[in-house]
Design a protein around this motif. Sequence first.
Motif, PDB file in Angstrom:
ATOM      1  N   ASP A  59       0.835  -1.162  -0.091  1.00 36.10           N
ATOM      2  CA  ASP A  59       0.118   0.107  -0.201  1.00 36.10           C
ATOM      3  C   ASP A  59       0.941   1.355  -0.071  1.00 36.10           C
ATOM      4  O   ASP A  59       0.291   2.151   0.418  1.00 36.10           O
ATOM      5  CB  ASP A  59      -0.938  -0.005   1.164  1.00 36.10           C
ATOM      6  CG  ASP A  59      -2.009  -1.233   1.146  1.00 36.10           C
ATOM      7  OD1 ASP A  59      -2.398  -1.597  -0.089  1.00 36.10           O
ATOM      8  OD2 ASP A  59      -2.224  -1.799   2.233  1.00 36.10           O
ATOM      9  N   GLY A  60       2.056   1.236  -0.440  1.00 31.44           N
ATOM     10  CA  GLY A  60       3.003   2.653  -0.493  1.00 31.44           C
ATOM     11  C   GLY A  60       3.361   2.983   0.790  1.00 31.44           C
ATOM     12  O   GLY A  60       3.902   4.062   0.913  1.00 31.44           O
ATOM     13  N   THR A  61       3.245   2.039   1.824  1.00 29.88           N
ATOM     14  CA  THR A  61       3.734   2.550   3.077  1.00 29.88           C
ATOM     15  C   THR A  61       5.163   2.547   3.551  1.00 29.88           C
ATOM     16  O   THR A  61       5.840   1.463   3.036  1.00 29.88           O
ATOM     17  CB  THR A  61       3.065   1.781   4.262  1.00 29.88           C
ATOM     18  OG1 THR A  61       1.752   1.491   4.098  1.00 29.88           O
ATOM     19  CG2 THR A  61       3.490   2.113   5.618  1.00 29.88           C
ATOM     20  N   SER A  62       5.552   3.768   3.754  1.00 36.02           N
ATOM     21  CA  SER A  62       6.972   3.748   4.135  1.00 36.02           C
ATOM     22  C   SER A  62       7.488   3.621   5.529  1.00 36.02           C
ATOM     23  O   SER A  62       6.788   3.950   6.408  1.00 36.02           O
ATOM     24  CB  SER A  62       7.800   5.421   3.542  1.00 36.02           C
ATOM     25  OG  SER A  62       7.608   5.487   2.232  1.00 36.02           O
ATOM     26  N   LEU A  63       8.680   3.121   5.619  1.00 34.23           N
ATOM     27  CA  LEU A  63       9.066   3.105   7.237  1.00 34.23           C
ATOM     28  C   LEU A  63      10.252   4.017   7.386  1.00 34.23           C
ATOM     29  O   LEU A  63      11.103   4.385   6.585  1.00 34.23           O
ATOM     30  CB  LEU A  63       9.721   1.825   7.266  1.00 34.23           C
ATOM     31  CG  LEU A  63       8.678   0.317   7.397  1.00 34.23           C
ATOM     32  CD1 LEU A  63       9.747  -0.942   7.441  1.00 34.23           C
ATOM     33  CD2 LEU A  63       7.752   0.453   8.712  1.00 34.23           C
ATOM     34  N   SER A  64      10.309   4.432   8.550  1.00 38.83           N
ATOM     35  CA  SER A  64      11.491   5.454   8.965  1.00 38.83           C
ATOM     36  C   SER A  64      12.197   4.335  10.096  1.00 38.83           C
ATOM     37  O   SER A  64      11.864   3.909  10.909  1.00 38.83           O
ATOM     38  CB  SER A  64      10.987   6.670   9.813  1.00 38.83           C
ATOM     39  OG  SER A  64      12.102   7.190  10.276  1.00 38.83           O
ATOM     40  N   ILE A  65      13.507   4.218   9.763  1.00 41.82           N
ATOM     41  CA  ILE A  65      14.520   3.282  10.428  1.00 41.82           C
ATOM     42  C   ILE A  65      15.700   3.885  10.774  1.00 41.82           C
ATOM     43  O   ILE A  65      16.316   4.585   9.937  1.00 41.82           O
ATOM     44  CB  ILE A  65      14.863   2.155   9.693  1.00 41.82           C
ATOM     45  CG1 ILE A  65      13.449   1.243   9.416  1.00 41.82           C
ATOM     46  CG2 ILE A  65      15.921   1.152  10.417  1.00 41.82           C
ATOM     47  CD1 ILE A  65      13.907  -0.018   8.394  1.00 41.82           C
ATOM     48  N   HIS A  66      16.003   3.712  12.135  1.00 44.25           N
ATOM     49  CA  HIS A  66      17.234   4.531  12.645  1.00 44.25           C
ATOM     50  C   HIS A  66      18.033   3.259  13.481  1.00 44.25           C
ATOM     51  O   HIS A  66      17.600   2.642  14.343  1.00 44.25           O
ATOM     52  CB  HIS A  66      17.033   5.586  13.704  1.00 44.25           C
ATOM     53  CG  HIS A  66      18.275   5.923  14.275  1.00 44.25           C
ATOM     54  ND1 HIS A  66      18.290   6.995  15.078  1.00 44.25           N
ATOM     55  CD2 HIS A  66      19.673   5.857  13.859  1.00 44.25           C
ATOM     56  CE1 HIS A  66      19.548   7.390  15.565  1.00 44.25           C
ATOM     57  NE2 HIS A  66      20.536   6.915  14.788  1.00 44.25           N
ATOM     58  N   CYS A  67      19.273   2.822  12.880  1.00 43.81           N
ATOM     59  CA  CYS A  67      19.993   1.494  13.181  1.00 43.81           C
ATOM     60  C   CYS A  67      21.433   1.999  13.786  1.00 43.81           C
ATOM     61  O   CYS A  67      21.863   3.124  13.106  1.00 43.81           O
ATOM     62  CB  CYS A  67      20.175   0.625  12.377  1.00 43.81           C
ATOM     63  SG  CYS A  67      18.477   0.091  11.631  1.00 43.81           S
ATOM     64  N   GLN A  68      21.967   1.462  14.860  1.00 42.34           N
ATOM     65  CA  GLN A  68      23.144   1.878  15.252  1.00 42.34           C
ATOM     66  C   GLN A  68      23.769   0.703  16.276  1.00 42.34           C
ATOM     67  O   GLN A  68      23.103  -0.179  16.788  1.00 42.34           O
ATOM     68  CB  GLN A  68      23.130   3.301  16.100  1.00 42.34           C
ATOM     69  CG  GLN A  68      22.360   3.154  17.365  1.00 42.34           C
ATOM     70  CD  GLN A  68      22.165   4.716  18.141  1.00 42.34           C
ATOM     71  OE1 GLN A  68      22.219   5.535  17.350  1.00 42.34           O
ATOM     72  NE2 GLN A  68      22.055   4.351  19.162  1.00 42.34           N
ATOM     73  N   SER A  69      25.081   0.789  16.315  1.00 42.34           N
ATOM     74  CA  SER A  69      25.902   0.054  17.392  1.00 42.34           C
ATOM     75  C   SER A  69      26.346   0.982  18.343  1.00 42.34           C
ATOM     76  O   SER A  69      26.113   2.292  18.276  1.00 42.34           O
ATOM     77  CB  SER A  69      26.689  -0.950  16.611  1.00 42.34           C
ATOM     78  OG  SER A  69      27.943   0.016  16.342  1.00 42.34           O
ATOM     79  N   LYS A  70      27.256   0.615  19.160  1.00 38.69           N
ATOM     80  CA  LYS A  70      27.857   1.273  19.977  1.00 38.69           C
ATOM     81  C   LYS A  70      28.819   2.437  19.510  1.00 38.69           C
ATOM     82  O   LYS A  70      28.999   3.423  20.026  1.00 38.69           O
ATOM     83  CB  LYS A  70      28.738   0.428  21.169  1.00 38.69           C
ATOM     84  CG  LYS A  70      29.249   1.263  22.272  1.00 38.69           C
ATOM     85  CD  LYS A  70      30.035   0.416  23.303  1.00 38.69           C
ATOM     86  CE  LYS A  70      31.523   0.358  23.083  1.00 38.69           C
ATOM     87  NZ  LYS A  70      32.343  -0.386  23.984  1.00 38.69           N
ATOM     88  N   ASP A  71      29.644   1.708  18.455  1.00 40.01           N
ATOM     89  CA  ASP A  71      30.555   2.731  17.670  1.00 40.01           C
ATOM     90  C   ASP A  71      29.954   3.240  16.379  1.00 40.01           C
ATOM     91  O   ASP A  71      30.537   4.224  15.943  1.00 40.01           O
ATOM     92  CB  ASP A  71      31.744   1.555  17.240  1.00 40.01           C
ATOM     93  CG  ASP A  71      32.342   1.247  18.612  1.00 40.01           C
ATOM     94  OD1 ASP A  71      32.637   2.000  19.582  1.00 40.01           O
ATOM     95  OD2 ASP A  71      32.579   0.176  18.551  1.00 40.01           O
ATOM     96  N   THR A  72      28.919   2.788  15.684  1.00 40.61           N
ATOM     97  CA  THR A  72      28.485   3.212  14.359  1.00 40.61           C
ATOM     98  C   THR A  72      26.879   3.519  14.327  1.00 40.61           C
ATOM     99  O   THR A  72      26.240   2.477  14.862  1.00 40.61           O
ATOM    100  CB  THR A  72      28.793   2.020  13.320  1.00 40.61           C
ATOM    101  OG1 THR A  72      30.135   1.414  13.397  1.00 40.61           O
ATOM    102  CG2 THR A  72      28.287   2.299  11.969  1.00 40.61           C
ATOM    103  N   GLY A 105       6.439   3.820  11.760  1.00 42.99           N
ATOM    104  CA  GLY A 105       5.448   3.792  10.371  1.00 42.99           C
ATOM    105  C   GLY A 105       5.256   2.424  10.236  1.00 42.99           C
ATOM    106  O   GLY A 105       4.565   1.919   9.103  1.00 42.99           O
ATOM    107  N   TRP A 106       5.377   1.633  11.163  1.00 38.87           N
ATOM    108  CA  TRP A 106       4.985   0.111  11.378  1.00 38.87           C
ATOM    109  C   TRP A 106       4.012  -0.108  12.522  1.00 38.87           C
ATOM    110  O   TRP A 106       4.418   0.036  13.589  1.00 38.87           O
ATOM    111  CB  TRP A 106       6.014  -0.893  11.061  1.00 38.87           C
ATOM    112  CG  TRP A 106       5.754  -2.222  11.364  1.00 38.87           C
ATOM    113  CD1 TRP A 106       4.854  -2.894  10.437  1.00 38.87           C
ATOM    114  CD2 TRP A 106       6.397  -3.247  11.959  1.00 38.87           C
ATOM    115  NE1 TRP A 106       4.855  -4.104  10.629  1.00 38.87           N
ATOM    116  CE2 TRP A 106       5.859  -4.482  11.753  1.00 38.87           C
ATOM    117  CE3 TRP A 106       7.357  -3.219  12.900  1.00 38.87           C
ATOM    118  CZ2 TRP A 106       6.273  -5.692  12.101  1.00 38.87           C
ATOM    119  CZ3 TRP A 106       7.847  -4.572  13.518  1.00 38.87           C
ATOM    120  CH2 TRP A 106       7.154  -5.611  13.008  1.00 38.87           C
TER     121      TRP A 106
END
Length: 158
Positions: A59-72, A105-106
């Motif tokens: 249905d054209g639904t977009s997600l916003s994702i923010h990923c990280q580690s301790k260093d990156t 967004g999910w």
Amino acid sequence: MFDITVTSVKVLSLKEATKMLSVSKITRYATIILHFTIFCNSVASGENVHVSVKNRLGDGTSLSIHCQSKDTDIGDQTVTDGNEIGWDFSPNAWGTTLFYCDVTGWGGNSTFSFDIYAHDRDWLRCESQCLWLISKEGMYGLNGVTGFWEFLWNAPAS
């Protein structure tokens, strides 16, 4: 009733006992070194792990994702319907690598957080690639050993 018979007993000299202990220690240390070498080769061989999240919401639904580690920090990313985000990294030698993500967004306006790569869980399941798929039903992870997509989490309530 049991009958026990001792046929011979050898008394070891101090020199013989010390020699046996030394061989035992050498065997023990060699085993430890072998296990450590195998571990280091599998974890810190310089081989990268590829991680990706696929948006299959429809249905054209977009997600916003923010990923990280301790260093990156991968940063905020928008993943449009039918597309994916991915990156490569090398697990650390201690086996403690952890990447985590926040997804919005999910399932409404709430934020869903999950570990996208946790070494203790994923070192075998996704040895060189850790693939995730987000759908309306929930989240799936590809098991690299079995080749099957495993249902891991239900979609957050709207």
